[in-house]
Design a protein around this motif. Sequence first.
Motif, PDB file in Angstrom:
ATOM      1  N   UNK B 187       0.711  -1.201  -0.055  1.00 10.73           N
ATOM      2  CA  UNK B 187       0.035  -0.156  -0.026  1.00 10.73           C
ATOM      3  C   UNK B 187       0.712   1.158   0.054  1.00 10.73           C
ATOM      4  N   UNK B 188       1.830   1.287   0.748  1.00 13.91           N
ATOM      5  CA  UNK B 188       2.870   2.255   0.644  1.00 13.91           C
ATOM      6  C   UNK B 188       3.447   2.521  -0.862  1.00 13.91           C
ATOM      7  N   UNK B 189       3.804   1.329  -1.436  1.00 13.83           N
ATOM      8  CA  UNK B 189       4.393   1.288  -2.708  1.00 13.83           C
ATOM      9  C   UNK B 189       3.291   2.034  -3.820  1.00 13.83           C
ATOM     10  N   UNK B 190       2.323   1.410  -3.645  1.00 13.49           N
ATOM     11  CA  UNK B 190       1.041   1.867  -4.652  1.00 13.49           C
ATOM     12  C   UNK B 190       0.948   3.536  -4.262  1.00 13.49           C
ATOM     13  N   UNK B 191       0.757   3.954  -3.158  1.00 12.47           N
ATOM     14  CA  UNK B 191       0.550   5.371  -3.074  1.00 12.47           C
ATOM     15  C   UNK B 191       1.797   6.136  -3.536  1.00 12.47           C
ATOM     16  N   UNK B 192       2.968   5.642  -3.330  1.00 12.66           N
ATOM     17  CA  UNK B 192       4.112   6.370  -3.595  1.00 12.66           C
ATOM     18  C   UNK B 192       4.275   6.405  -5.305  1.00 12.66           C
ATOM     19  N   UNK B 193       4.028   5.541  -5.950  1.00 14.05           N
ATOM     20  CA  UNK B 193       3.796   5.389  -7.074  1.00 14.05           C
ATOM     21  C   UNK B 193       2.991   6.640  -8.031  1.00 14.05           C
ATOM     22  N   UNK B 194       1.760   6.486  -7.022  1.00 12.30           N
ATOM     23  CA  UNK B 194       0.708   7.287  -7.527  1.00 12.30           C
ATOM     24  C   UNK B 194       1.200   8.810  -7.400  1.00 12.30           C
ATOM     25  N   UNK B 195       1.808   9.000  -6.271  1.00 17.03           N
ATOM     26  CA  UNK B 195       2.218  10.361  -6.035  1.00 17.03           C
ATOM     27  C   UNK B 195       3.146  10.761  -7.112  1.00 17.03           C
ATOM     28  N   UNK B 196       4.180   9.926  -7.080  1.00 15.74           N
ATOM     29  CA  UNK B 196       5.410  10.215  -8.134  1.00 15.74           C
ATOM     30  C   UNK B 196       4.771  10.512  -9.774  1.00 15.74           C
ATOM     31  N   UNK B 197       3.965   9.823 -10.315  1.00 11.35           N
ATOM     32  CA  UNK B 197       3.196   9.864 -11.644  1.00 11.35           C
ATOM     33  C   UNK B 197       2.615  11.067 -11.544  1.00 11.35           C
ATOM     34  N   UNK B 198       1.835  11.671 -10.450  1.00  9.60           N
ATOM     35  CA  UNK B 198       0.939  12.731 -10.618  1.00  9.60           C
ATOM     36  C   UNK B 198       1.942  14.108 -10.481  1.00  9.60           C
TER      37      UNK B 198
END
Lengths: 209, 294
Positions: B187-198
């Motif tokens: 879940x940390x990784x998912x949200x990290x990825x989302x944050x980075x992408x946006x």
Amino acid sequence: MKLKNPYEVLGIREGASEDEIKAAYRELVKKYHPDQYQNNPLAKLAEEKLREINEAYDYLMKNASARGNASSGSSRSGNRGSYRSDGSDFFSQVRSHINSGNIKLAEDMLDSAGSRPAAWYYLKGLIFMRKGWYDEAYSHLQRAVNMDPSNYEYRSALNRMNASNNAYRANSFNRGFSRKEPDLCTVCQWLWCADCCCECAGGDLISCC
Amino acid sequence: MFGYIVPEKPEMKIKEYELFRAYYCGVCRSIGRRHGQLKRLALNYDSAFLAVLLSAIAEERVDVQRKRCIAHPLQKRHIICGSSIVDYASDINIILAYYNLEDKQRDEASVVSASALVMLKRAFCRLRKQYRDKCEFIESQLNELLRLEKEKCPSMDMAAEPFARLMEEVTAYEPVCAGSREEILRWIGYNLGKWIYLMDAFDDIEKDIRNGNYNPLVCQFGYENQSVSEFRQQIRDKVEFTLVYSLNEISKAFELLDIKANKGILENIIYMGMLRKTENTLGIRRCSEVEESV
């Protein structure tokens, strides 16, 4: 599972006073409260953590006060939120799938639904939240609220989303994060002002100017 | 799209800063030692964060040594040595850098990225064999991303999904994934990825409009020939909401991990460094705004 050191669980030194234990306990309960983790995929783990904290607290309070006022402060009933039937079996089924974590099935059911009343948008919003699609989640909840403004449940879900960001910001702020930090030019202005004041008073702060 | 995960230096303790740098140098050195000196140029902060995060929950004891390195020949620096987690972070660094370059090369071919690709090629091929499952997953997500880009996907959530899933996979490093940790790390990784992408998408608005490239934010909010700064202003609140929400989810997941070390560093990055980066990227904190308030 082996019992953890209750002091470690509460994050305090061994032999901490009753007040310290209570203060630490209150902080932790706030942090891991089910409200904080509603519609979060990790909600179960947070619940477990809270149980651990409650156990540690009960244990310490039992031992700390020989006087016998060890009131267990752990009467946290399962905070499921009042269950409102939407008058339709279909949506309550979807809802129970969401609650049991079967997101894929719940989503398939919703997508195949014919009509889309407010409840549809609300549940879809919850699913998006679980998936981490926050923008979609917000607009779906918003839509549910617009369609049925009198529904308390929809409105509170929307409010929770808004409040959640504030909680994070408050936490950052407490750690020293500040938006209005003086930048270099402000600091120079201050220095220059201070220097002028000193010179007016007959002294000098910065001797070269 | 790398280098967004940074600490808030002024709020760091000196020992935390030293340790963070020791991880950073450790990843750099590990790349040099195992893949060749030139590849150290691909180093970025995100993999240092990955190393700090994973070793915070691992049982592994870290070995900090004082050594000289090529980049800083005059002064000895603290460096984390012989850590399997640092090695993993450096491998991931190379793998993601390679895919990133490939993507850049597809968008706008240049001599620089082409030669960098050639340089990384051998190391990458070796790593691809070693991490076959992870790499295949990453490739499937990147293909999905490419498909969404071609379709001009009009939803930032949907467009961010592949990269978020990619980071989720990378963050879930099996040797530290015992028990409930896997779920939390994912879940940390998912949200990290989302944050980075946006974050990257917001940063690139101007460039993408100019070059006519796909940008999820431009598509979702319907850019109509207004000035770029006006457009950014219009969508800022919406984007900020999702970005901060992702950070909040990261922090909540992080609080569920049983952290054994590096707590201060991680809290600094999660609660302050990334929030600062978000606000700076969105242009929330401006010099003029500060002056007005004084």
